[in-house]
Design a protein around this motif. Structure first.
Motif, PDB file in Angstrom:
ATOM      1  N   VAL A 137       0.834  -1.198   0.000  1.00 58.42           N
ATOM      2  CA  VAL A 137       0.000   0.000   0.000  1.00 58.42           C
ATOM      3  C   VAL A 137       0.872   1.253   0.000  1.00 58.42           C
ATOM      4  O   VAL A 137       0.685   2.174  -0.812  1.00 58.42           O
ATOM      5  CB  VAL A 137      -0.950   0.002   1.212  1.00 58.42           C
ATOM      6  N   VAL A 138       1.842   1.305   0.915  1.00 59.28           N
ATOM      7  CA  VAL A 138       2.716   2.479   0.996  1.00 59.28           C
ATOM      8  C   VAL A 138       3.552   2.604  -0.273  1.00 59.28           C
ATOM      9  O   VAL A 138       3.862   3.707  -0.718  1.00 59.28           O
ATOM     10  CB  VAL A 138       3.602   2.403   2.251  1.00 59.28           C
ATOM     11  N   GLY A 139       3.894   1.476  -0.882  1.00 63.10           N
ATOM     12  CA  GLY A 139       4.626   1.519  -2.141  1.00 63.10           C
ATOM     13  C   GLY A 139       3.861   2.255  -3.231  1.00 63.10           C
ATOM     14  O   GLY A 139       4.456   2.963  -4.058  1.00 63.10           O
ATOM     15  N   THR A 140       2.536   2.122  -3.234  1.00 58.30           N
ATOM     16  CA  THR A 140       1.742   2.855  -4.233  1.00 58.30           C
ATOM     17  C   THR A 140       1.774   4.347  -3.951  1.00 58.30           C
ATOM     18  O   THR A 140       1.686   5.165  -4.880  1.00 58.30           O
ATOM     19  CB  THR A 140       0.284   2.363  -4.258  1.00 58.30           C
ATOM     20  N   TRP A 141       1.903   4.731  -2.678  1.00 58.66           N
ATOM     21  CA  TRP A 141       2.029   6.152  -2.355  1.00 58.66           C
ATOM     22  C   TRP A 141       3.357   6.710  -2.864  1.00 58.66           C
ATOM     23  O   TRP A 141       3.414   7.835  -3.357  1.00 58.66           O
ATOM     24  CB  TRP A 141       1.927   6.369  -0.848  1.00 58.66           C
ATOM     25  N   VAL A 142       4.416   5.903  -2.724  1.00 57.42           N
ATOM     26  CA  VAL A 142       5.717   6.317  -3.261  1.00 57.42           C
ATOM     27  C   VAL A 142       5.617   6.506  -4.767  1.00 57.42           C
ATOM     28  O   VAL A 142       6.093   7.506  -5.318  1.00 57.42           O
ATOM     29  CB  VAL A 142       6.800   5.276  -2.916  1.00 57.42           C
TER      30      VAL A 142
END
Length: 297
Positions: free
Chosen positions: A166-171
């Motif tokens: 999930v956080v990877g998609t924010w990056v």
């Protein structure tokens, strides 16, 4: 067919990444048509239209694979209701994912919707993986192969893996590869959110190491230990790609490899979780497992 569904869903993540990394996200500027007048790419749309439309065509190929899986599950004798349900879940994930993909186009590649598109693929991969693994098992009740605390730790590892994705998609939404020159970004600071992502990867790595040593300590079955080892290798490989791509300015080939690596880490985490239980046919005696009997000592 179930295994082909897993492979196909991973490959379509890769081709979807190629659409974004080649700035072809709006190669077909509308959905479900490619243009207002045509369902297919036209010569005036150039290479970007070909790439985007090609990715849409692959969705139909994947749909054919999962439908074949549903048919195979329905025709199997004796009838296996859990297998049929998982086959249907994997199949329905494809049109649902296509609709999310259409929404990304209709919102002009809104980074939050693009991230949802990737995460929806992870959900479909999970359903396809469960379908595949259940084809290799009977329908008898599942029995644990490791002590309950370790099964809980495996669930934590899977949950943290999902959080890392999930956080990877924010990056990704804060970075330069938007899919189109005019697409918006999510306004998060790239360095800050990348650091958060890296910290979560280190947390995942620590948990995976702890799980591997704990499985060795309780003499867990070879399958569970092997799955935990493969997860460690997947995390280390993915982490290496992530650091190199960050330090080298996010070259498209490494970004694409990182996307495929995310799928492998996710599958490895699911495999670890799956390895903490087993299903045995009713007529087969259960092998004594000292690690379960002594778990409370």
């Amino acid at each position: 067919m179930a295994l082909a569904s897993v492979v196909g869903n991973v490959l379509i993540v890769g081709t979807g990444g190629a659409v974004r990394l080649t700035k072809s996200g709006l190669g077909c500027p509308t959905w479900p048509r490619c243009t207002d007048e045509s369902y297919v790419a036209t010569s005036e749309m150039g290479v970007h239209g070909v790439i985007e439309f090609g990715n849409r065509l692959l969705t139909f190929a994947l749909a054919a694979v999962v439908i074949a899986g549903v048919v195979a599950a329905w025709r199997q004798r004796p009838r296996r209701r859990p297998l049929r349900l998982l086959a249907v879940a994997a199949a329905f994930g494809i049109p649902a994912q296509a609709m999310v993909g259409g929404l990304t186009v209709l919102t002009n590649l809104n980074p939050w919707v693009v991230g949802l598109h990737f995460l929806a693929s992870m959900a479909v991969i999970a359903a396809a993986f469960a379908f595949w693994r259940r084809t290799l098992e009977p329908d008898d009740p599942a029995r644990p192969t490791v002590p309950t605390p370790l099964r809980g730790l495996a669930w934590v590892v899977a949950g943290v893996t999902a959080a890392v994705l999930v956080v990877g998609t924010w990056v990704t939404g804060s970075g330069p590869h938007s899919g189109d020159a005019g697409a918006a970004r999510n306004d998060l600071d790239p360095e800050t959110i990348s650091q958060v992502h890296a910290d979560m990867v280190f947390l995942l790595l620590g948990l995976a190491i702890a799980l591997w040593f704990a499985l060795r300590a309780v003499r867990a079955p070879a399958g569970a230990l092997r799955a935990a080892g493969l997860l460690l290798l997947a995390i280390l490989g993915q982490g290496l790609i992530g650091f190199v791509q960050y330090l080298t300015g996010l070259p498209v080939l490494l970004v694409g490899a990182h996307m495929l690596g995310s799928c492998l880490v996710w599958l490895a985490a699911l495999a670890v979780l799956w390895s903490t239980r087993e299903r045995r046919p009713a007529g087969i005696a259960e092998t004594p497992q000292p690690h379960l009997a002594t778990a409370s000592v």
